[in-house]
Design a protein around this motif. Sequence first.
Motif, PDB file in Angstrom:
ATOM      1  N   ILE A  96       0.871  -1.170   0.000  1.00 25.43           N
ATOM      2  CA  ILE A  96       0.000   0.000   0.000  1.00 25.43           C
ATOM      3  C   ILE A  96       0.907   1.218   0.000  1.00 25.43           C
ATOM      4  N   ASN A  97       0.847   2.003  -1.049  1.00 25.25           N
ATOM      5  CA  ASN A  97       1.684   3.189  -1.160  1.00 25.25           C
ATOM      6  C   ASN A  97       1.040   4.375  -0.461  1.00 25.25           C
ATOM      7  N   ASP A  98       1.866   5.207   0.153  1.00 30.58           N
ATOM      8  CA  ASP A  98       1.414   6.418   0.843  1.00 30.58           C
ATOM      9  C   ASP A  98       0.247   6.106   1.783  1.00 30.58           C
ATOM     10  N   VAL A  99       0.497   5.253   2.760  1.00 28.52           N
ATOM     11  CA  VAL A  99      -0.579   4.776   3.632  1.00 28.52           C
ATOM     12  C   VAL A  99      -1.229   5.876   4.453  1.00 28.52           C
ATOM     13  N   PHE A 100      -0.459   6.835   4.937  1.00 27.72           N
ATOM     14  CA  PHE A 100      -1.087   7.917   5.698  1.00 27.72           C
ATOM     15  C   PHE A 100      -1.971   8.772   4.791  1.00 27.72           C
ATOM     16  N   GLY A 101      -1.515   9.022   3.574  1.00 27.83           N
ATOM     17  CA  GLY A 101      -2.346   9.747   2.614  1.00 27.83           C
ATOM     18  C   GLY A 101      -3.638   9.003   2.316  1.00 27.83           C
ATOM     19  N   SER A 102      -3.576   7.668   2.319  1.00 30.97           N
ATOM     20  CA  SER A 102      -4.764   6.867   2.015  1.00 30.97           C
ATOM     21  C   SER A 102      -5.829   6.945   3.106  1.00 30.97           C
ATOM     22  N   ILE A 103      -5.441   7.417   4.304  1.00 34.47           N
ATOM     23  CA  ILE A 103      -6.436   7.608   5.371  1.00 34.47           C
ATOM     24  C   ILE A 103      -6.658   9.099   5.657  1.00 34.47           C
ATOM     25  N   GLY A 104      -6.210   9.949   4.722  1.00 33.04           N
ATOM     26  CA  GLY A 104      -6.467  11.382   4.832  1.00 33.04           C
ATOM     27  C   GLY A 104      -5.525  12.139   5.749  1.00 33.04           C
ATOM     28  N   GLN A 105      -4.379  11.560   6.076  1.00 31.80           N
ATOM     29  CA  GLN A 105      -3.393  12.222   6.938  1.00 31.80           C
ATOM     30  C   GLN A 105      -2.203  12.655   6.086  1.00 31.80           C
ATOM     31  N   ASN A 106      -1.842  13.927   6.159  1.00 35.44           N
ATOM     32  CA  ASN A 106      -0.777  14.441   5.303  1.00 35.44           C
ATOM     33  C   ASN A 106       0.339  15.164   6.040  1.00 35.44           C
ATOM     34  N   ASP A 107       0.300  15.188   7.367  1.00 36.32           N
ATOM     35  CA  ASP A 107       1.354  15.863   8.118  1.00 36.32           C
ATOM     36  C   ASP A 107       1.688  15.059   9.373  1.00 36.32           C
ATOM     37  N   ILE A 108       2.426  13.986   9.185  1.00 34.38           N
ATOM     38  CA  ILE A 108       2.835  13.110  10.281  1.00 34.38           C
ATOM     39  C   ILE A 108       4.362  13.105  10.315  1.00 34.38           C
ATOM     40  N   SER A 109       4.949  13.748  11.337  1.00 33.57           N
ATOM     41  CA  SER A 109       6.408  13.764  11.430  1.00 33.57           C
ATOM     42  C   SER A 109       6.938  12.492  12.074  1.00 33.57           C
ATOM     43  N   PHE A 110       6.147  11.876  12.917  1.00 35.07           N
ATOM     44  CA  PHE A 110       6.473  10.575  13.482  1.00 35.07           C
ATOM     45  C   PHE A 110       5.169   9.857  13.774  1.00 35.07           C
ATOM     46  N   GLY A 111       5.034   8.666  13.243  1.00 38.44           N
ATOM     47  CA  GLY A 111       3.854   7.863  13.504  1.00 38.44           C
ATOM     48  C   GLY A 111       4.232   6.404  13.528  1.00 38.44           C
ATOM     49  N   TYR A 112       3.261   5.595  13.834  1.00 39.14           N
ATOM     50  CA  TYR A 112       3.484   4.152  13.815  1.00 39.14           C
ATOM     51  C   TYR A 112       2.209   3.434  13.433  1.00 39.14           C
ATOM     52  N   ALA A 113       2.386   2.183  13.058  1.00 42.28           N
ATOM     53  CA  ALA A 113       1.242   1.353  12.688  1.00 42.28           C
ATOM     54  C   ALA A 113       1.267   0.079  13.527  1.00 42.28           C
ATOM     55  N   LYS A 114       0.100  -0.310  14.002  1.00 40.60           N
ATOM     56  CA  LYS A 114      -0.085  -1.555  14.739  1.00 40.60           C
ATOM     57  C   LYS A 114      -0.688  -2.557  13.753  1.00 40.60           C
ATOM     58  N   VAL A 115      -0.090  -3.743  13.658  1.00 43.43           N
ATOM     59  CA  VAL A 115      -0.484  -4.763  12.693  1.00 43.43           C
ATOM     60  C   VAL A 115      -0.965  -5.995  13.447  1.00 43.43           C
ATOM     61  N   ARG A 116      -2.137  -6.517  13.073  1.00 41.03           N
ATOM     62  CA  ARG A 116      -2.609  -7.766  13.690  1.00 41.03           C
ATOM     63  C   ARG A 116      -3.519  -8.506  12.726  1.00 41.03           C
ATOM     64  N   CYS A 117      -3.641  -9.807  12.958  1.00 38.26           N
ATOM     65  CA  CYS A 117      -4.484 -10.653  12.127  1.00 38.26           C
ATOM     66  C   CYS A 117      -5.120 -11.713  13.008  1.00 38.26           C
ATOM     67  N   GLU A 118      -6.413 -11.908  12.859  1.00 37.16           N
ATOM     68  CA  GLU A 118      -7.133 -12.929  13.634  1.00 37.16           C
ATOM     69  C   GLU A 118      -7.582 -14.094  12.755  1.00 37.16           C
ATOM     70  N   SER A 119      -7.077 -14.170  11.539  1.00 36.65           N
ATOM     71  CA  SER A 119      -7.462 -15.248  10.620  1.00 36.65           C
ATOM     72  C   SER A 119      -6.744 -16.545  10.991  1.00 36.65           C
ATOM     73  N   ASP A 120      -7.496 -17.646  10.980  1.00 35.03           N
ATOM     74  CA  ASP A 120      -6.892 -18.961  11.214  1.00 35.03           C
ATOM     75  C   ASP A 120      -5.836 -19.230  10.148  1.00 35.03           C
ATOM     76  N   GLY A 121      -4.713 -19.778  10.577  1.00 36.52           N
ATOM     77  CA  GLY A 121      -3.655 -20.144   9.643  1.00 36.52           C
ATOM     78  C   GLY A 121      -2.783 -18.996   9.185  1.00 36.52           C
ATOM     79  N   ALA A 122      -2.952 -17.809   9.790  1.00 37.84           N
ATOM     80  CA  ALA A 122      -2.157 -16.644   9.385  1.00 37.84           C
ATOM     81  C   ALA A 122      -0.679 -16.885   9.670  1.00 37.84           C
ATOM     82  N   PHE A 123       0.151 -16.567   8.697  1.00 42.91           N
ATOM     83  CA  PHE A 123       1.606 -16.649   8.804  1.00 42.91           C
ATOM     84  C   PHE A 123       2.131 -15.668   7.768  1.00 42.91           C
ATOM     85  N   TYR A 124       2.532 -14.471   8.214  1.00 43.53           N
ATOM     86  CA  TYR A 124       2.835 -13.405   7.267  1.00 43.53           C
ATOM     87  C   TYR A 124       3.946 -12.494   7.785  1.00 43.53           C
TER      88      TYR A 124
END
Length: 111
Positions: free
Chosen positions: A62-90
């Motif tokens: 996903i390119n320009d992820v902050f832009g994709s959620i309408g955020q254009n001025d983030i000097s420092f941010g982070y993303a939390k990643v999780r998956c609840e699907s059975d068999g997930a391995f990524y």
Amino acid sequence: MLTKGEVGYLTYLQKNSNFRTNIGFSSLSDKDISITLEFYNSNGTKLGEKTINLKPYGYIQINDVFGSIGQNDISFGYAKVRCESDGAFYFAYASVIDNKSNDPVFVHFEK
């Protein structure tokens, strides 16, 4: 690698006139999986959320992820990643791109 129920963090992400952030996923699972991305600023304020669906052994960026959620001025941010699907391995990664040179900086997830 992350599996079902594990949480990973992608840190030092940016979106401004100088930098943008791409996030990618690669699945080693033989099942469809659904990954949730939650975006935060440096104060821990939640900025938005995206759901990413990956096919078995699939890859997506996903390119320009902050832009994709309408955020254009983030000097420092982070993303939390999780998956609840059975068999997930990524795998998850981020790439912070310098807008002037287009040089990337690779960011690996942390548990």
